[in-house]
Design a protein around this motif. Structure first.
Motif, PDB file in Angstrom:
ATOM      1  N   GLY A  60       0.797  -1.218   0.000  1.00 27.50           N
ATOM      2  CA  GLY A  60       0.000   0.000   0.000  1.00 27.50           C
ATOM      3  C   GLY A  60       0.828   1.265   0.000  1.00 27.50           C
ATOM      4  N   VAL A  61       0.149   2.380   0.268  1.00 27.89           N
ATOM      5  CA  VAL A  61       0.814   3.686   0.258  1.00 27.89           C
ATOM      6  C   VAL A  61       1.919   3.745   1.296  1.00 27.89           C
ATOM      7  CG1 VAL A  61       0.483   6.162   0.627  1.00 27.89           C
ATOM      8  CG2 VAL A  61      -1.266   4.844  -0.585  1.00 27.89           C
ATOM      9  N   GLU A  62       1.625   3.262   2.495  1.00 33.71           N
ATOM     10  CA  GLU A  62       2.624   3.334   3.568  1.00 33.71           C
ATOM     11  C   GLU A  62       3.873   2.540   3.218  1.00 33.71           C
ATOM     12  OE1 GLU A  62       3.070   2.346   8.371  1.00 33.71           O
ATOM     13  OE2 GLU A  62       1.158   2.043   7.334  1.00 33.71           O
ATOM     14  N   GLY A  63       3.683   1.337   2.664  1.00 34.28           N
ATOM     15  CA  GLY A  63       4.829   0.520   2.296  1.00 34.28           C
ATOM     16  C   GLY A  63       5.664   1.156   1.197  1.00 34.28           C
ATOM     17  N   LEU A  64       4.996   1.746   0.198  1.00 39.80           N
ATOM     18  CA  LEU A  64       5.730   2.406  -0.880  1.00 39.80           C
ATOM     19  C   LEU A  64       6.459   3.634  -0.359  1.00 39.80           C
ATOM     20  CD1 LEU A  64       6.527   2.735  -3.810  1.00 39.80           C
ATOM     21  CD2 LEU A  64       4.299   3.794  -4.263  1.00 39.80           C
ATOM     22  N   ALA A  65       5.812   4.416   0.488  1.00 39.51           N
ATOM     23  CA  ALA A  65       6.452   5.604   1.062  1.00 39.51           C
ATOM     24  C   ALA A  65       7.676   5.207   1.886  1.00 39.51           C
ATOM     25  CB  ALA A  65       5.451   6.374   1.921  1.00 39.51           C
ATOM     26  N   ASN A  66       7.556   4.152   2.670  1.00 40.77           N
ATOM     27  CA  ASN A  66       8.694   3.683   3.461  1.00 40.77           C
ATOM     28  C   ASN A  66       9.845   3.243   2.565  1.00 40.77           C
ATOM     29  OD1 ASN A  66       7.370   4.155   5.875  1.00 40.77           O
ATOM     30  ND2 ASN A  66       6.630   2.051   6.085  1.00 40.77           N
ATOM     31  N   HIS A  67       9.509   2.577   1.460  1.00 43.35           N
ATOM     32  CA  HIS A  67      10.546   2.129   0.526  1.00 43.35           C
ATOM     33  C   HIS A  67      11.264   3.331  -0.096  1.00 43.35           C
ATOM     34  CE1 HIS A  67      12.400  -0.652  -2.417  1.00 43.35           C
ATOM     35  NE2 HIS A  67      12.300   0.366  -3.244  1.00 43.35           N
ATOM     36  N   LEU A  68      10.518   4.330  -0.502  1.00 43.24           N
ATOM     37  CA  LEU A  68      11.118   5.522  -1.110  1.00 43.24           C
ATOM     38  C   LEU A  68      12.104   6.186  -0.143  1.00 43.24           C
ATOM     39  CD1 LEU A  68       7.999   7.160  -2.831  1.00 43.24           C
ATOM     40  CD2 LEU A  68       9.774   5.764  -3.909  1.00 43.24           C
ATOM     41  N   GLN A  69      11.718   6.254   1.114  1.00 48.25           N
ATOM     42  CA  GLN A  69      12.581   6.902   2.107  1.00 48.25           C
ATOM     43  C   GLN A  69      13.771   6.024   2.476  1.00 48.25           C
ATOM     44  OE1 GLN A  69       9.422   7.667   4.978  1.00 48.25           O
ATOM     45  NE2 GLN A  69       9.431   9.848   4.463  1.00 48.25           N
ATOM     46  N   ARG A  70      13.511   4.742   2.671  1.00 49.17           N
ATOM     47  CA  ARG A  70      14.584   3.831   3.073  1.00 49.17           C
ATOM     48  C   ARG A  70      15.661   3.723   1.999  1.00 49.17           C
ATOM     49  NH1 ARG A  70      11.553  -0.041   3.912  1.00 49.17           N
ATOM     50  NH2 ARG A  70      11.810  -1.180   1.954  1.00 49.17           N
ATOM     51  N   GLU A  71      15.233   3.679   0.739  1.00 44.10           N
ATOM     52  CA  GLU A  71      16.184   3.529  -0.371  1.00 44.10           C
ATOM     53  C   GLU A  71      16.681   4.875  -0.899  1.00 44.10           C
ATOM     54  OE1 GLU A  71      17.370   0.620  -1.272  1.00 44.10           O
ATOM     55  OE2 GLU A  71      16.094  -0.344   0.245  1.00 44.10           O
ATOM     56  N   LYS A  72      16.245   5.964  -0.268  1.00 37.91           N
ATOM     57  CA  LYS A  72      16.662   7.314  -0.647  1.00 37.91           C
ATOM     58  C   LYS A  72      16.421   7.579  -2.137  1.00 37.91           C
ATOM     59  CE  LYS A  72      20.122   7.458   3.042  1.00 37.91           C
ATOM     60  NZ  LYS A  72      21.545   7.629   3.392  1.00 37.91           N
ATOM     61  N   ILE A  73      15.205   7.271  -2.570  1.00 38.22           N
ATOM     62  CA  ILE A  73      14.822   7.433  -3.972  1.00 38.22           C
ATOM     63  C   ILE A  73      14.672   8.921  -4.291  1.00 38.22           C
ATOM     64  CG2 ILE A  73      13.058   6.940  -5.695  1.00 38.22           C
ATOM     65  CD1 ILE A  73      14.731   4.502  -4.844  1.00 38.22           C
ATOM     66  N   ASP A  74      15.258   9.336  -5.410  1.00 40.39           N
ATOM     67  CA  ASP A  74      15.165  10.731  -5.855  1.00 40.39           C
ATOM     68  C   ASP A  74      14.009  10.972  -6.819  1.00 40.39           C
ATOM     69  OD1 ASP A  74      17.653  11.679  -4.575  1.00 40.39           O
ATOM     70  OD2 ASP A  74      18.628  10.326  -6.009  1.00 40.39           O
ATOM     71  N   LEU A  75      13.569   9.910  -7.510  1.00 36.25           N
ATOM     72  CA  LEU A  75      12.510  10.058  -8.507  1.00 36.25           C
ATOM     73  C   LEU A  75      11.727   8.758  -8.606  1.00 36.25           C
ATOM     74  CD1 LEU A  75      11.086  11.600 -10.832  1.00 36.25           C
ATOM     75  CD2 LEU A  75      12.835  10.672 -12.371  1.00 36.25           C
ATOM     76  N   LEU A  76      10.411   8.882  -8.549  1.00 35.99           N
ATOM     77  CA  LEU A  76       9.513   7.743  -8.740  1.00 35.99           C
ATOM     78  C   LEU A  76       8.890   7.865 -10.124  1.00 35.99           C
ATOM     79  CD1 LEU A  76       7.919   5.281  -7.657  1.00 35.99           C
ATOM     80  CD2 LEU A  76       6.286   6.907  -6.661  1.00 35.99           C
ATOM     81  N   VAL A  77       9.070   6.849 -10.943  1.00 34.94           N
ATOM     82  CA  VAL A  77       8.512   6.849 -12.298  1.00 34.94           C
ATOM     83  C   VAL A  77       7.446   5.763 -12.383  1.00 34.94           C
ATOM     84  CG1 VAL A  77       8.969   6.563 -14.764  1.00 34.94           C
ATOM     85  CG2 VAL A  77      10.673   7.682 -13.299  1.00 34.94           C
ATOM     86  N   ASP A  78       6.224   6.167 -12.709  1.00 35.08           N
ATOM     87  CA  ASP A  78       5.115   5.228 -12.854  1.00 35.08           C
ATOM     88  C   ASP A  78       4.909   4.941 -14.333  1.00 35.08           C
ATOM     89  OD1 ASP A  78       2.825   3.750 -12.851  1.00 35.08           O
ATOM     90  OD2 ASP A  78       1.524   5.313 -12.020  1.00 35.08           O
ATOM     91  N   ALA A  79       5.416   3.797 -14.776  1.00 31.98           N
ATOM     92  CA  ALA A  79       5.224   3.365 -16.166  1.00 31.98           C
ATOM     93  C   ALA A  79       4.438   2.065 -16.181  1.00 31.98           C
ATOM     94  CB  ALA A  79       6.562   3.203 -16.873  1.00 31.98           C
ATOM     95  N   THR A  80       3.451   1.965 -15.286  1.00 32.39           N
ATOM     96  CA  THR A  80       2.607   0.788 -15.225  1.00 32.39           C
ATOM     97  C   THR A  80       1.513   0.864 -16.294  1.00 32.39           C
ATOM     98  OG1 THR A  80       1.210   1.832 -13.534  1.00 32.39           O
ATOM     99  CG2 THR A  80       3.031   0.460 -12.760  1.00 32.39           C
ATOM    100  N   HIS A  81       0.743  -0.193 -16.385  1.00 26.94           N
ATOM    101  CA  HIS A  81      -0.362  -0.251 -17.349  1.00 26.94           C
ATOM    102  C   HIS A  81      -1.397   0.821 -17.015  1.00 26.94           C
ATOM    103  CE1 HIS A  81      -3.819  -1.899 -19.535  1.00 26.94           C
ATOM    104  NE2 HIS A  81      -2.937  -2.542 -20.278  1.00 26.94           N
ATOM    105  N   PRO A  82      -2.028   1.420 -18.019  1.00 28.83           N
ATOM    106  CA  PRO A  82      -3.040   2.454 -17.748  1.00 28.83           C
ATOM    107  C   PRO A  82      -4.187   1.989 -16.848  1.00 28.83           C
ATOM    108  CG  PRO A  82      -2.420   2.493 -20.059  1.00 28.83           C
ATOM    109  CD  PRO A  82      -1.767   1.284 -19.469  1.00 28.83           C
ATOM    110  N   PHE A  83      -4.374   0.663 -16.741  1.00 30.71           N
ATOM    111  CA  PHE A  83      -5.440   0.151 -15.878  1.00 30.71           C
ATOM    112  C   PHE A  83      -4.915  -0.363 -14.533  1.00 30.71           C
ATOM    113  CE2 PHE A  83      -7.688   0.527 -19.772  1.00 30.71           C
ATOM    114  CZ  PHE A  83      -9.019   0.673 -19.431  1.00 30.71           C
ATOM    115  N   ALA A  84      -3.648  -0.119 -14.241  1.00 30.47           N
ATOM    116  CA  ALA A  84      -3.104  -0.473 -12.927  1.00 30.47           C
ATOM    117  C   ALA A  84      -3.405   0.670 -11.960  1.00 30.47           C
ATOM    118  CB  ALA A  84      -1.606  -0.735 -13.020  1.00 30.47           C
ATOM    119  N   ALA A  85      -4.696   0.886 -11.729  1.00 29.11           N
ATOM    120  CA  ALA A  85      -5.145   2.080 -11.007  1.00 29.11           C
ATOM    121  C   ALA A  85      -4.668   2.098  -9.564  1.00 29.11           C
ATOM    122  CB  ALA A  85      -6.668   2.179 -11.053  1.00 29.11           C
ATOM    123  N   ARG A  86      -4.626   0.948  -8.913  1.00 28.29           N
ATOM    124  CA  ARG A  86      -4.275   0.934  -7.492  1.00 28.29           C
ATOM    125  C   ARG A  86      -2.836   1.379  -7.266  1.00 28.29           C
ATOM    126  NH1 ARG A  86      -5.650  -4.296  -4.041  1.00 28.29           N
ATOM    127  NH2 ARG A  86      -7.718  -3.522  -4.619  1.00 28.29           N
TER     128      ARG A  86
END
Length: 261
Positions: A60-86
């Motif tokens: 979920g959102v919390e898990g993704l947010a934790n991953h971004l912070q833990r891995e010190k991500i500078d940019l998140l790129v969403d190139a998923t399928h147009p119907f991967a709404a969640r």
């Protein structure tokens, strides 16, 4: 592209599309970029990637947010399928929560042209419910995730195309599975539709060229397409192609370099 910064640009690429694969190939040749390709794991044999690959969800959102912070991500790129709404909605929320910039790579949707016979719907269930009450020969290009929805109208004779082999539910006794990975070709789909006497096509408006053949085949054969519209998402920076995404990332990379980051 060669840009040097004080520290690598760390990218998390949410993938699963041809755009994601192309972008990963481009970025693998960029100095000063460290990226990870994240896949949901729904495809048994995903396309090879030049990046390290992470399989599975984040929680979920919390898990993704934790991953971004833990891995010190500078940019998140969403190139998923147009119907991967969640996952796309989670990406928007996690970006807001963490302050990590988000870029979406979203191919333009298909639009009707002369000869198309489309009936558009806001969801998969609505598209299936709109089929005639009498049994029909129906091609489903909705993917494996829609099979449960097809069970609500089990009297039709479905031809279901999926990437990986699956076992059909017992109550879809008149359905058949064909396994294939795109890109598909119009001539092949015309042959399939003719051989199976297809009268209706169920499709999601995925856009792009890899799966457009079923739309062209339906047009040439005069077949009605029940088209599912894309889910609505919140505002986010969006580009249409992997090349545009690379230019966007290059601009961010240079800005970081100018700032000495």
């Amino acid at each position: 592209m060669t840009v040097t910064t004080g520290s690598p640009l760390r990218i998390l690429l949410l993938g699963g599309t041809t755009e994601a694969t192309a972008l990963a190939t481009h970025l693998a040749r960029v100095d000063g970029v460290q990226a990870t390709l994240s896949l949901a794991g729904r495809t048994a044999n995903p396309a090879a990637s030049a990046f390290s690959v992470r399989i599975g969800g984040f929680g979920g959102v919390e898990g993704l947010a934790n991953h971004l912070q833990r891995e010190k991500i500078d940019l998140l790129v969403d190139a998923t399928h147009p119907f991967a709404a969640r996952i796309s909605a989670n990406a928007i929320a996690a970006s807001i929560e963490t302050g990590v910039p988000l870029l979406a790579v979203e191919r333009p949707p298909w639009t009707q042209v002369d000869g198309d016979d489309w009936i558009e719907h806001d969801g998969i269930e609505a598209a299936i419910s709109a089929l005639p009450h009498k049994p029909q020969d129906v091609f489903s290009g909705l993917g494996r995730q829609a099979i449960d929805a097809l069970r609500r109208a089990p009297h039709h004779r479905y031809l279901i195309r999926v990437v990986d082999p699956i076992e059909l539910p017992a109550n879809l006794a008149h359905a058949k599975i064909i396994t294939a990975r795109g890109p598909f070709h119009t001539e092949d789909d015309i042959k399939i539709f003719t051989e199976h006497r297809i009268r209706y096509v169920l499709a999601k408006n995925a856009g792009g060229s890899a799966a457009y053949s079923k739309i062209e085949a339906a047009r040439k054969l005069g077949i009605t397409v029940h088209m599912v519209r894309r889910p609505a998402l919140g505002p986010r920076p969006t580009v249409a192609t992997s090349d545009e995404a690379l230019n966007w990332i290059e601009a961010l990379h240079r800005t970081r370099s100018d700032l000495g980051v």
